[in-house]
Design a protein around this motif. Structure first.
Motif, PDB file in Angstrom:
ATOM      1  N   MET A   1       0.840  -1.197   0.000  1.00 11.76           N
ATOM      2  CA  MET A   1       0.000   0.000   0.000  1.00 11.76           C
ATOM      3  C   MET A   1       0.872   1.244   0.000  1.00 11.76           C
ATOM      4  O   MET A   1       1.594   1.510   0.961  1.00 11.76           O
ATOM      5  N   ALA A   2       0.869   1.970  -1.097  1.00 12.26           N
ATOM      6  CA  ALA A   2       1.669   3.196  -1.186  1.00 12.26           C
ATOM      7  C   ALA A   2       1.114   4.257  -0.245  1.00 12.26           C
ATOM      8  O   ALA A   2      -0.099   4.433  -0.117  1.00 12.26           O
ATOM      9  N   ILE A   3       2.017   4.984   0.397  1.00 13.71           N
ATOM     10  CA  ILE A   3       1.651   5.955   1.427  1.00 13.71           C
ATOM     11  C   ILE A   3       1.420   7.333   0.799  1.00 13.71           C
ATOM     12  O   ILE A   3       2.231   7.815   0.008  1.00 13.71           O
ATOM     13  N   THR A   4       0.309   7.953   1.163  1.00 12.77           N
ATOM     14  CA  THR A   4       0.043   9.337   0.788  1.00 12.77           C
ATOM     15  C   THR A   4       0.564  10.229   1.907  1.00 12.77           C
ATOM     16  O   THR A   4      -0.079  10.380   2.947  1.00 12.77           O
ATOM     17  N   VAL A   5       1.750  10.821   1.702  1.00 11.96           N
ATOM     18  CA  VAL A   5       2.376  11.559   2.800  1.00 11.96           C
ATOM     19  C   VAL A   5       1.825  12.970   2.952  1.00 11.96           C
ATOM     20  O   VAL A   5       2.227  13.691   3.874  1.00 11.96           O
ATOM     21  N   ASP A   6       0.897  13.380   2.070  1.00 15.63           N
ATOM     22  CA  ASP A   6       0.214  14.660   2.299  1.00 15.63           C
ATOM     23  C   ASP A   6      -1.102  14.446   3.029  1.00 15.63           C
ATOM     24  O   ASP A   6      -2.009  15.272   2.990  1.00 15.63           O
ATOM     25  N   SER A   7      -1.193  13.328   3.718  1.00 16.18           N
ATOM     26  CA  SER A   7      -2.320  13.007   4.594  1.00 16.18           C
ATOM     27  C   SER A   7      -1.773  12.205   5.761  1.00 16.18           C
ATOM     28  O   SER A   7      -0.751  11.510   5.618  1.00 16.18           O
ATOM     29  N   ILE A   8      -2.438  12.286   6.920  1.00 17.20           N
ATOM     30  CA  ILE A   8      -1.990  11.467   8.057  1.00 17.20           C
ATOM     31  C   ILE A   8      -2.855  10.218   8.208  1.00 17.20           C
ATOM     32  O   ILE A   8      -2.721   9.494   9.191  1.00 17.20           O
ATOM     33  N   VAL A   9      -3.701   9.962   7.218  1.00 15.79           N
ATOM     34  CA  VAL A   9      -4.600   8.799   7.298  1.00 15.79           C
ATOM     35  C   VAL A   9      -3.813   7.508   7.466  1.00 15.79           C
ATOM     36  O   VAL A   9      -4.207   6.615   8.235  1.00 15.79           O
ATOM     37  N   ASP A  10      -2.692   7.369   6.756  1.00 13.79           N
ATOM     38  CA  ASP A  10      -1.903   6.138   6.805  1.00 13.79           C
ATOM     39  C   ASP A  10      -0.829   6.151   7.885  1.00 13.79           C
ATOM     40  O   ASP A  10      -0.088   5.177   8.035  1.00 13.79           O
ATOM     41  N   MET A  11      -0.729   7.241   8.629  1.00 11.04           N
ATOM     42  CA  MET A  11       0.303   7.324   9.667  1.00 11.04           C
ATOM     43  C   MET A  11      -0.021   6.354  10.803  1.00 11.04           C
ATOM     44  O   MET A  11      -1.165   6.309  11.274  1.00 11.04           O
ATOM     45  N   PRO A  12       0.952   5.565  11.228  1.00 18.41           N
ATOM     46  CA  PRO A  12       0.698   4.605  12.313  1.00 18.41           C
ATOM     47  C   PRO A  12       0.119   5.277  13.561  1.00 18.41           C
ATOM     48  O   PRO A  12       0.581   6.350  13.961  1.00 18.41           O
ATOM     49  N   ASP A  13      -0.877   4.639  14.144  1.00 21.62           N
ATOM     50  CA  ASP A  13      -1.541   5.207  15.323  1.00 21.62           C
ATOM     51  C   ASP A  13      -0.558   5.488  16.444  1.00 21.62           C
ATOM     52  O   ASP A  13      -0.680   6.486  17.164  1.00 21.62           O
ATOM     53  N   SER A  14       0.402   4.592  16.625  1.00 27.85           N
ATOM     54  CA  SER A  14       1.361   4.751  17.722  1.00 27.85           C
ATOM     55  C   SER A  14       2.179   6.035  17.555  1.00 27.85           C
ATOM     56  O   SER A  14       2.488   6.714  18.547  1.00 27.85           O
ATOM     57  N   ILE A  15       2.493   6.392  16.317  1.00 28.65           N
ATOM     58  CA  ILE A  15       3.260   7.620  16.068  1.00 28.65           C
ATOM     59  C   ILE A  15       2.383   8.847  16.289  1.00 28.65           C
ATOM     60  O   ILE A  15       2.826   9.850  16.855  1.00 28.65           O
ATOM     61  N   ILE A  16       1.131   8.781  15.868  1.00 27.64           N
ATOM     62  CA  ILE A  16       0.222   9.908  16.084  1.00 27.64           C
ATOM     63  C   ILE A  16       0.049  10.165  17.581  1.00 27.64           C
ATOM     64  O   ILE A  16       0.083  11.317  18.037  1.00 27.64           O
ATOM     65  N   VAL A  17      -0.122   9.106  18.346  1.00 31.05           N
ATOM     66  CA  VAL A  17      -0.255   9.253  19.810  1.00 31.05           C
ATOM     67  C   VAL A  17       0.997   9.908  20.379  1.00 31.05           C
ATOM     68  O   VAL A  17       0.917  10.816  21.226  1.00 31.05           O
ATOM     69  N   TYR A  18       2.153   9.465  19.918  1.00 30.17           N
ATOM     70  CA  TYR A  18       3.418  10.023  20.397  1.00 30.17           C
ATOM     71  C   TYR A  18       3.534  11.504  20.030  1.00 30.17           C
ATOM     72  O   TYR A  18       3.874  12.338  20.869  1.00 30.17           O
ATOM     73  N   LEU A  19       3.212  11.835  18.782  1.00 31.14           N
ATOM     74  CA  LEU A  19       3.312  13.230  18.332  1.00 31.14           C
ATOM     75  C   LEU A  19       2.318  14.120  19.072  1.00 31.14           C
ATOM     76  O   LEU A  19       2.605  15.294  19.336  1.00 31.14           O
ATOM     77  N   ASN A  20       1.166  13.587  19.380  1.00 34.51           N
ATOM     78  CA  ASN A  20       0.152  14.377  20.092  1.00 34.51           C
ATOM     79  C   ASN A  20       0.656  14.854  21.452  1.00 34.51           C
ATOM     80  O   ASN A  20       0.179  15.869  21.980  1.00 34.51           O
ATOM     81  N   SER A  21       1.616  14.145  22.001  1.00 38.08           N
ATOM     82  CA  SER A  21       2.169  14.562  23.293  1.00 38.08           C
ATOM     83  C   SER A  21       3.054  15.804  23.155  1.00 38.08           C
ATOM     84  O   SER A  21       3.441  16.419  24.156  1.00 38.08           O
TER      85      SER A  21
END
Length: 236
Positions: A1-21
């Motif tokens: 699955m190619a990643i669309t890096v101009d969206s965070i839809v495919d960003m791993p949940d664990s990284i989003i949680v980390y960044l939210n901090s």
């Protein structure tokens, strides 16, 4: 699955949680370079980039071309001299004899070794569509054939008008093997992806994008969409 890096839809949940901090950091800063001074941010960029290298990325190619040609043949890297020869064979009858003489003379004077090395056998992409907003794609969409054809010719208004009347202004969305892409930035996919997250948190943040290129053909099977940009159409 190619990643669309101009969206965070495919960003791993664990990284989003980390960044939210670190939301306060993203809210206070407007530039990615400032955020990357933090070791945790550099580590995340490395991780995001590796994710893209594994899965591939979505890229956007801006061009004025014939839609059916791309549908059938995909995107093919060429030497500039061959592309210009192809152009004259296919579209030379659009120009007067005097215009053709100007075109040939101008090409010969402009396309030296340095100019050719910058474009030969390269298909260029961005990782976002920001070039549609900041006018970075204007000339690519306005004049037929790519820089290897139009670059030195747009100062001649009559020739430029003809180049603007050929083909359609297209954004070609493609699936790309990130490992095969060349660029001038380290961890380019991770940086753009983190910048996308940054913009989600801080709407005023500057969006980071990079130019990447492929030296291999992009088959029609790897083309996701061909979108015509109406504002660049020629009104005849």
């Amino acid at each position: 699955m190619a990643i669309t890096v101009d969206s965070i839809v495919d960003m791993p949940d664990s990284i989003i949680v980390y960044l939210n901090s670190y939301k306060e950091v993203f809210q206070k800063m407007d530039y990615l370079d400032d955020i990357l001074t933090f070791p945790w941010a550099s580590n995340i960029v490395n991780e995001l980039n590796e994710h893209c290298l594994i899965h591939g990325v979505i890229g956007y190619h801006y061009t004025r071309a014939n839609k059916e040609d791309i549908k059938v043949c995909g995107l093919t890297p060429m030497y500039g001299v061959d592309r210009r020869s192809w152009f004259l064979k296919k579209y030379g009858d659009h120009f007067t004899k005097d215009q053709l003489n100007i075109i040939k003379k101008t090409w010969q004077e402009y396309f030296n070794k340095s100019q050719n090395n910058a474009r030969d056998l390269k298909i260029w992409f961005n990782l976002t569509t920001n070039a549609l907003n900041n006018r970075g794609a204007d000339r690519l969409l306005s004049f037929f054939g790519g820089e290897a054809i139009y670059m030195p010719l747009t100062n001649y208004s009559e020739i430029a008008n003809i180049l603007h009347s050929i083909g359609s202004p297209l954004v070609v969305q493609c699936k790309l093997d990130a490992k095969e892409m060349k660029t001038f930035s380290t961890n380019p996919f991770g940086k753009v992806w983190l910048s996308t997250y940054h913009r989600k948190i801080n709407i005023d943040a500057s969006l980071f994008d990079v130019d990447i290129y492929s030296k291999s053909a992009i088959s029609s099977d790897n083309i996701i969409s061909l979108t015509e940009q109406a504002k660049y159409r020629k009104n005849l």
